[in-house]
Design a protein around this motif. Structure first.
Motif, PDB file in Angstrom:
ATOM      1  N   ASP A  56     -51.999  -9.967 -18.088  1.00 55.96           N
ATOM      2  CA  ASP A  56     -51.665  -9.631 -16.907  1.00 55.96           C
ATOM      3  C   ASP A  56     -52.436 -10.316 -15.814  1.00 55.96           C
ATOM      4  OD1 ASP A  56     -51.064  -8.422 -14.342  1.00 55.96           O
ATOM      5  OD2 ASP A  56     -51.495  -6.403 -15.054  1.00 55.96           O
ATOM      6  N   GLU A  57     -51.821 -11.143 -14.929  1.00 56.74           N
ATOM      7  CA  GLU A  57     -52.766 -12.024 -14.006  1.00 56.74           C
ATOM      8  C   GLU A  57     -53.606 -11.121 -13.096  1.00 56.74           C
ATOM      9  OE1 GLU A  57     -50.281 -14.431 -11.762  1.00 56.74           O
ATOM     10  OE2 GLU A  57     -49.277 -15.138 -13.290  1.00 56.74           O
ATOM     11  N   ASP A  58     -53.311  -9.654 -12.904  1.00 56.21           N
ATOM     12  CA  ASP A  58     -54.164  -9.063 -11.905  1.00 56.21           C
ATOM     13  C   ASP A  58     -55.483  -8.431 -12.830  1.00 56.21           C
ATOM     14  OD1 ASP A  58     -52.217  -9.191  -9.966  1.00 56.21           O
ATOM     15  OD2 ASP A  58     -51.309  -7.386 -10.706  1.00 56.21           O
ATOM     16  N   LYS A  59     -55.634  -8.891 -14.209  1.00 53.08           N
ATOM     17  CA  LYS A  59     -56.694  -8.139 -14.873  1.00 53.08           C
ATOM     18  C   LYS A  59     -57.830  -9.513 -15.093  1.00 53.08           C
ATOM     19  CE  LYS A  59     -54.668  -4.683 -17.352  1.00 53.08           C
ATOM     20  NZ  LYS A  59     -54.149  -4.049 -18.669  1.00 53.08           N
ATOM     21  N   PRO A  60     -59.073  -9.233 -15.009  1.00 50.19           N
ATOM     22  CA  PRO A  60     -60.108 -10.498 -14.887  1.00 50.19           C
ATOM     23  C   PRO A  60     -60.067 -10.851 -16.523  1.00 50.19           C
ATOM     24  CG  PRO A  60     -61.018  -8.046 -15.221  1.00 50.19           C
ATOM     25  CD  PRO A  60     -59.845  -7.858 -14.877  1.00 50.19           C
ATOM     26  N   VAL A  61     -60.646 -12.220 -16.674  1.00 50.08           N
ATOM     27  CA  VAL A  61     -60.857 -12.645 -17.800  1.00 50.08           C
ATOM     28  C   VAL A  61     -61.712 -11.850 -18.749  1.00 50.08           C
ATOM     29  CG1 VAL A  61     -62.082 -14.799 -18.979  1.00 50.08           C
ATOM     30  CG2 VAL A  61     -60.380 -15.128 -17.005  1.00 50.08           C
TER      31      VAL A  61
END
Length: 164
Positions: free
Chosen positions: A115-120
């Motif tokens: 999910d792009e909204d979650k951090p690495v």
């Protein structure tokens, strides 16, 4: 030539701040791990004495910091330390210290979120292979991981001569 500290420089402490290791670590990250540059914070230290495990010297360690340790290290995600006593005893040159630093930094793994909204997510990873030399002599590359190890060793020219 990078100077490895002697025991007296540690005073009563087990660890010593290491600007020279920080510079080396940052250089290795820039050259070998460009995805990590600026994203993962690492504290670098010399450790007065490394230990041994199974009769083998522990030359360094990459430790993920959490809680109080992370707070005390001003938010660093990891601490990489190299054992001054072992590095001095083995008379490591700059290239060998760089290889050891690279080894320790290989323990850091970057995982991209689906999910792009979650951090690495940063994780600590183990070694690619655990093997006994006798195992290889007796049975060869009997499992897939050992096949990869043998193939890698066959293909790569050794970049440095190991001084015993």
């Amino acid at each position: 030539m990078m100077r490895i500290p002697v025991e007296e420089e540690f005073g009563g402490s087990d660890f010593l701040d290491a600007d020279s290791l920080k510079k080396l670590g940052e250089q290795v990250i820039r050259e070998k791990f460009p995805d990590y540059d600026g994203e993962v914070l690492i504290d670098y230290r010399w450790k007065r004495r490394g230990s041994t495990t199974g009769g083998n010297a522990i030359l360094g360690k990459c430790v993920r910091l959490t809680g109080l340790a992370r707070h005390l290290s001003l938010g660093a995600h990891y601490c990489v330390w190299l054992a001054a006593d072992h590095c001095k005893a083995y008379q490591f040159n700059d290239e060998q210290l760089e290889a050891l630093m690279f080894h320790e930094l290989c323990h850091i793994e970057r995982e991209e979120p689906e999910d792009e909204d979650k951090p690495v997510v940063w994780r600590t990873r183990g070694h690619d292979s655990e093997v006994f030399f006798a195992e290889l002599r007796e049975y060869g590359a009997w499992r897939p991981m050992l096949e990869q190890l043998v193939e890698t060793v066959r293909q790569l020219p050794l970049p440095m001569e190991v001084v015993a």
